[in-house]
Enzyme design. Sequence first.
Site, short mmCIF file in Angstrom:
data_model
loop_
_atom_site.label_atom_id
_atom_site.label_comp_id
_atom_site.label_asym_id
_atom_site.label_seq_id
_atom_site.Cartn_x
_atom_site.Cartn_y
_atom_site.Cartn_z
CG HIS A 168 -30.86 86.78 23.87
ND1 HIS A 168 -30.87 85.57 24.54
CD2 HIS A 168 -29.92 87.54 24.48
CE1 HIS A 168 -29.95 85.60 25.49
NE2 HIS A 168 -29.37 86.78 25.50
CG ASP A 176 -41.12 82.50 22.07
OD1 ASP A 176 -40.60 81.56 22.69
OD2 ASP A 176 -41.76 83.42 22.62
N1 APR Z 1 -41.09 74.60 32.69
C1 APR Z 1 -40.13 75.34 33.30
N2 APR Z 1 -38.81 75.27 33.01
C2 APR Z 1 -38.46 74.42 32.03
C3 APR Z 1 -39.39 73.61 31.33
C4 APR Z 1 -40.76 73.73 31.70
N3 APR Z 1 -41.71 73.01 31.10
N4 APR Z 1 -38.70 72.85 30.43
C5 APR Z 1 -37.41 73.19 30.56
N5 APR Z 1 -37.25 74.12 31.52
C6 APR Z 1 -36.01 74.75 31.98
C7 APR Z 1 -34.81 73.83 31.96
O1 APR Z 1 -34.72 73.14 33.20
C8 APR Z 1 -33.66 74.82 31.77
O2 APR Z 1 -33.22 75.30 33.05
O3 APR Z 1 -35.71 75.79 31.07
C9 APR Z 1 -34.30 75.97 31.01
C10 APR Z 1 -33.89 76.00 29.55
O4 APR Z 1 -32.53 76.31 29.50
P1 APR Z 1 -31.85 76.60 28.09
O5 APR Z 1 -32.28 75.54 27.12
O6 APR Z 1 -30.39 76.81 28.34
O7 APR Z 1 -32.52 77.95 27.58
P2 APR Z 1 -32.15 79.43 28.03
O8 APR Z 1 -31.72 79.45 29.45
O9 APR Z 1 -33.29 80.28 27.64
O10 APR Z 1 -30.89 79.77 27.08
C11 APR Z 1 -30.38 81.08 27.18
O11 APR Z 1 -28.91 80.66 25.31
O12 APR Z 1 -28.63 79.74 23.25
C12 APR Z 1 -28.81 80.91 23.91
O13 APR Z 1 -29.80 82.82 23.04
C13 APR Z 1 -30.10 81.52 23.47
O14 APR Z 1 -31.71 82.76 24.78
C14 APR Z 1 -30.94 81.55 24.73
C15 APR Z 1 -29.90 81.53 25.83
#
Ligand code: APR
Length: 236
Positions: free
Chosen positions: A112, A97
Site C-alpha cells: 500500500h 509506516d
Molecule cells: N495486536 C494484534 N492485533 C491487533 C491489535 C494488537 N495490539 N490491535 C488491533 N488489532 C487488530 C484488530 O483486531 C483488527 O483485526 O488489527 C486489525 C486492524 O484492522 P484494520 O484497522 O482494518 O487495519 P488493516 O486490516 O491493516 O486495514 C487494511 O485498509 O484502510 C485500508 O489501506 C488501509 O492498509 C489498510 C487496509
Amino acid sequence: MARHENIVVLTGAGISAESGVATFRDAGGVWAQYDYREVATPEGFAANPALVHAFYNARRRGLGAVQPNAAHRALAALERGLGEKGGRLTLITQNVDDLHERAGSKNILHMHGELSKAECAHCGDIGAARGDLSVETACNACGRAGGMRPHVVWFGEIPRFMDEAMDAIMTADLFVSVGTSGSVYPAAGFVGEARALGVPATELNLEPSENAYLFTDSRYGPATQVVASWVREMLA
Ligand code: APR
C-alpha cells in the site's frame, strides 16, 4: 512443530497498534475520524489536495514519535533466523509506516506504499518525502512543482508488488497473517490463495478477523505477546 523454511507473513495496522499508531477500523480508528473517500481516494485528492496532504503530513510527522514494538522485532529476528538456515521470510505489509524497516526487517513488500515517500505526477519519480508535502512542493528529481502526492495506494488504485506477493505465496510452506481485519482486498484474499495451494495458514490477531474461518491455526492476543511467542516457537 513442523519445520517451516519459506514463510510469508502479511501484516496490517494491528502490528503497529502497540507502538501507538492508530488502526483503521477499531473503535476510534482512522476511518472513524476521517472519511476515507475524502483523504484516501484519487477523487478526494483531485477535489481537495490540501486536505489530503494535511492528512498524510500529520501521519508522516507522527512516525517520528513512535518506535517499533516487540512484534516488529520478532519478525525481523525470524527473517534472520530463517535466512541462517537457508530459508526465507517474505514480509508483505499493508502498513505505510516504516516500523518494520526500523525493527530490522529487509525483505518487505509495501503493497500500500510508504508514508516516508512521495511520487511526482510529472516524471514518476518516487523518492523520500522530506517533511510536509503540498501542492507547491517541487519534485526532487525533475524540479517541477504541482505534481507531488503521497506514495500511498488509495482505494480504487492497484496495490504494489502483487506479482512478488503471489510468487512468495506459491513457494511458501506457511502463510501467516498478523494484525489485519481481513476486510480490504486483495490482501484479504491472500489466505484463500494460500489455502487453495494447500499452504497452511496461521492467524495472529487481537481477535478473529473477517476471514478467520480460512486459517488452519490461530492465536489471539496483543501482537507484542502473540507474535513474539510464535516466533520463538518457529526458531526453537
Ligand atoms: N495486536 C494484534 N492485533 C491487533 C491489535 C494488537 N495490539 N490491535 C488491533 N488489532 C487488530 C484488530 O483486531 C483488527 O483485526 O488489527 C486489525 C486492524 O484492522 P484494520 O484497522 O482494518 O487495519 P488493516 O486490516 O491493516 O486495514 C487494511 O485498509 O484502510 C485500508 O489501506 C488501509 O492498509 C489498510 C487496509
